[in-house]
Design a protein around this motif. Structure first.
Motif, PDB file in Angstrom:
ATOM      1  N   GLN A 159       0.817  -1.220   0.000  1.00 59.46           N
ATOM      2  CA  GLN A 159       0.000   0.000   0.000  1.00 59.46           C
ATOM      3  C   GLN A 159       0.849   1.267   0.000  1.00 59.46           C
ATOM      4  N   VAL A 160       2.020   1.179   0.624  1.00 63.64           N
ATOM      5  CA  VAL A 160       2.897   2.345   0.763  1.00 63.64           C
ATOM      6  C   VAL A 160       4.290   1.942   0.299  1.00 63.64           C
ATOM      7  N   GLU A 161       4.661   2.401  -0.891  1.00 65.60           N
ATOM      8  CA  GLU A 161       5.973   2.031  -1.449  1.00 65.60           C
ATOM      9  C   GLU A 161       7.122   2.772  -0.789  1.00 65.60           C
ATOM     10  N   ARG A 162       6.878   4.004  -0.383  1.00 66.10           N
ATOM     11  CA  ARG A 162       7.950   4.824   0.201  1.00 66.10           C
ATOM     12  C   ARG A 162       7.346   5.776   1.213  1.00 66.10           C
ATOM     13  N   ILE A 163       8.043   5.950   2.313  1.00 68.78           N
ATOM     14  CA  ILE A 163       7.675   6.935   3.321  1.00 68.78           C
ATOM     15  C   ILE A 163       8.807   7.948   3.378  1.00 68.78           C
ATOM     16  N   ILE A 164       8.453   9.212   3.253  1.00 66.95           N
ATOM     17  CA  ILE A 164       9.440  10.286   3.305  1.00 66.95           C
ATOM     18  C   ILE A 164       9.181  11.079   4.591  1.00 66.95           C
ATOM     19  N   LEU A 165      10.104  10.988   5.534  1.00 68.08           N
ATOM     20  CA  LEU A 165      10.007  11.763   6.770  1.00 68.08           C
ATOM     21  C   LEU A 165      10.640  13.121   6.506  1.00 68.08           C
ATOM     22  N   VAL A 166       9.834  14.160   6.567  1.00 67.86           N
ATOM     23  CA  VAL A 166      10.290  15.518   6.293  1.00 67.86           C
ATOM     24  C   VAL A 166      10.355  16.299   7.600  1.00 67.86           C
ATOM     25  N   TYR A 167      11.540  16.822   7.895  1.00 69.36           N
ATOM     26  CA  TYR A 167      11.710  17.753   9.000  1.00 69.36           C
ATOM     27  C   TYR A 167      11.688  19.150   8.395  1.00 69.36           C
ATOM     28  N   LEU A 168      10.760  19.991   8.858  1.00 69.24           N
ATOM     29  CA  LEU A 168      10.589  21.330   8.292  1.00 69.24           C
ATOM     30  C   LEU A 168      10.740  22.377   9.373  1.00 69.24           C
ATOM     31  N   SER A 169      11.682  23.310   9.164  1.00 63.18           N
ATOM     32  CA  SER A 169      11.892  24.395  10.126  1.00 63.18           C
ATOM     33  C   SER A 169      11.681  25.744   9.435  1.00 63.18           C
ATOM     34  N   PRO A 170      11.538  26.810  10.226  1.00 58.92           N
ATOM     35  CA  PRO A 170      11.311  28.120   9.623  1.00 58.92           C
ATOM     36  C   PRO A 170      12.564  28.817   9.086  1.00 58.92           C
ATOM     37  N   ASP A 171      13.749  28.258   9.341  1.00 56.19           N
ATOM     38  CA  ASP A 171      14.939  28.926   8.816  1.00 56.19           C
ATOM     39  C   ASP A 171      16.058  27.928   8.513  1.00 56.19           C
ATOM     40  N   GLU A 172      16.937  28.339   7.631  1.00 52.86           N
ATOM     41  CA  GLU A 172      18.023  27.471   7.150  1.00 52.86           C
ATOM     42  C   GLU A 172      19.014  27.095   8.253  1.00 52.86           C
ATOM     43  N   GLY A 173      19.295  28.023   9.144  1.00 53.43           N
ATOM     44  CA  GLY A 173      20.252  27.744  10.221  1.00 53.43           C
ATOM     45  C   GLY A 173      19.760  26.639  11.143  1.00 53.43           C
ATOM     46  N   THR A 174      18.496  26.687  11.509  1.00 49.04           N
ATOM     47  CA  THR A 174      17.912  25.648  12.363  1.00 49.04           C
ATOM     48  C   THR A 174      17.928  24.308  11.635  1.00 49.04           C
ATOM     49  N   THR A 175      17.595  24.327  10.350  1.00 57.46           N
ATOM     50  CA  THR A 175      17.601  23.095   9.554  1.00 57.46           C
ATOM     51  C   THR A 175      19.002  22.488   9.534  1.00 57.46           C
ATOM     52  N   ARG A 176      20.007  23.317   9.258  1.00 54.54           N
ATOM     53  CA  ARG A 176      21.394  22.830   9.195  1.00 54.54           C
ATOM     54  C   ARG A 176      21.852  22.247  10.528  1.00 54.54           C
ATOM     55  N   LYS A 177      21.579  22.959  11.623  1.00 54.31           N
ATOM     56  CA  LYS A 177      22.007  22.495  12.947  1.00 54.31           C
ATOM     57  C   LYS A 177      21.301  21.205  13.346  1.00 54.31           C
ATOM     58  N   PHE A 178      20.014  21.109  13.036  1.00 52.51           N
ATOM     59  CA  PHE A 178      19.270  19.899  13.389  1.00 52.51           C
ATOM     60  C   PHE A 178      19.752  18.706  12.575  1.00 52.51           C
ATOM     61  N   LYS A 179      20.020  18.937  11.312  1.00 53.42           N
ATOM     62  CA  LYS A 179      20.531  17.873  10.441  1.00 53.42           C
ATOM     63  C   LYS A 179      21.877  17.363  10.968  1.00 53.42           C
ATOM     64  N   GLU A 180      22.746  18.259  11.364  1.00 52.97           N
ATOM     65  CA  GLU A 180      24.038  17.870  11.928  1.00 52.97           C
ATOM     66  C   GLU A 180      23.849  17.140  13.259  1.00 52.97           C
ATOM     67  N   LYS A 181      22.901  17.579  14.058  1.00 54.65           N
ATOM     68  CA  LYS A 181      22.661  16.985  15.371  1.00 54.65           C
ATOM     69  C   LYS A 181      22.265  15.519  15.271  1.00 54.65           C
ATOM     70  N   ILE A 182      21.366  15.215  14.357  1.00 56.14           N
ATOM     71  CA  ILE A 182      20.905  13.827  14.311  1.00 56.14           C
ATOM     72  C   ILE A 182      21.732  12.964  13.367  1.00 56.14           C
ATOM     73  N   GLY A 183      22.742  13.566  12.738  1.00 57.59           N
ATOM     74  CA  GLY A 183      23.744  12.793  12.023  1.00 57.59           C
ATOM     75  C   GLY A 183      23.335  12.224  10.678  1.00 57.59           C
ATOM     76  N   ARG A 184      22.404  12.858  10.014  1.00 62.61           N
ATOM     77  CA  ARG A 184      22.008  12.383   8.693  1.00 62.61           C
ATOM     78  C   ARG A 184      22.412  13.422   7.653  1.00 62.61           C
ATOM     79  N   ARG A 185      23.621  13.294   7.199  1.00 64.33           N
ATOM     80  CA  ARG A 185      24.143  14.263   6.225  1.00 64.33           C
ATOM     81  C   ARG A 185      23.485  14.118   4.859  1.00 64.33           C
ATOM     82  N   LYS A 186      23.237  12.890   4.444  1.00 60.90           N
ATOM     83  CA  LYS A 186      22.589  12.628   3.152  1.00 60.90           C
ATOM     84  C   LYS A 186      21.557  11.529   3.341  1.00 60.90           C
ATOM     85  N   PRO A 187      20.387  11.679   2.704  1.00 60.42           N
ATOM     86  CA  PRO A 187      19.420  10.581   2.805  1.00 60.42           C
ATOM     87  C   PRO A 187      19.917   9.385   2.019  1.00 60.42           C
ATOM     88  N   SER A 188      19.599   8.192   2.501  1.00 56.32           N
ATOM     89  CA  SER A 188      19.973   7.008   1.735  1.00 56.32           C
ATOM     90  C   SER A 188      18.736   6.468   1.033  1.00 56.32           C
TER      91      SER A 188
END
Length: 183
Positions: free
Chosen positions: A131-160
């Motif tokens: 029923q569901v071929e792919r699930i895309i978990l999207v983290y959405l923030s109001p600014d680029e700096g928060t997005t960058r810091k959160f991405k670095e924090k949880i250690g996912r530099r590139k999606p696989s």
């Protein structure tokens, strides 16, 4: 959302509600979805264009449970929006064809990673790859700096992508025209 005198929980809730309101009522939602789908390596062809052009369906989830098993609408885009605060892992779910986009809005890099909770709730709800071929978990923030810091924090530099049923993407509202002017 930016006023520092407003408590963070209130700012977070306001941000989430503004994003949902924009996507559900704004004609720009197809462009947001296209961007997310293309970034997830999903080819947008004429059939996809037609699908994204159909009227959306909004289903309010009455409790803290994910929609179970097969989804109700076969064509078009469905937004599953929880009525209750603190829905597990995500703030709302978008379903189109056999793709689910699970969106987590956040305003601070101190926000928690949600993939583990998402996986558990998907399993409990009985979602299957048929029923569901792919699930895309999207983290959405109001600014680029928060997005960058959160991405670095949880250690996912590139999606696989290789064989992963759930992939993770990070965005700020500045990456989508219909969300650009959220305060």
């Amino acid at each position: 959302c930016n006023d520092p005198r407003t408590p963070a929980t209130v700012r977070g809730c306001l941000f989430e509600e503004i994003v949902i309101g924009r996507l559900v009522t704004n004609d720009g939602y197809p462009d947001v979805l296209k961007r997310i789908l293309v970034d997830a390596k999903i080819t947008i062809d004429e059939d996809w264009e037609a699908e994204l052009g159909r009227p959306i369906q909004v289903i309010r989830l009455p409790n803290n449970k994910y929609p179970e098993g097969a989804f109700t609408k076969k064509n078009g885009v469905t937004f599953f929006i929880p009525r209750m605060m603190n829905f597990p892992a995500v703030d709302f779910i978008i379903h189109v064809r056999k793709i689910v986009i699970a969106v987590q809005c956040y305003i601070s890099e101190s926000h928690e990673e949600k993939l583990t909770v998402l996986r558990a709730n998907v399993k409990t709800a009985g979602w299957k790859k048929a029923q569901v071929e792919r699930i895309i978990l999207v983290y959405l923030s109001p600014d680029e700096g928060t997005t960058r810091k959160f991405k670095e924090k949880i250690g996912r530099r590139k999606p696989s992508y290789k064989g992963n049923w759930i992939i993770t993407r990070f965005y700020s509202t500045s990456e989508f025209d219909s969300l650009l002017d959220i305060p």
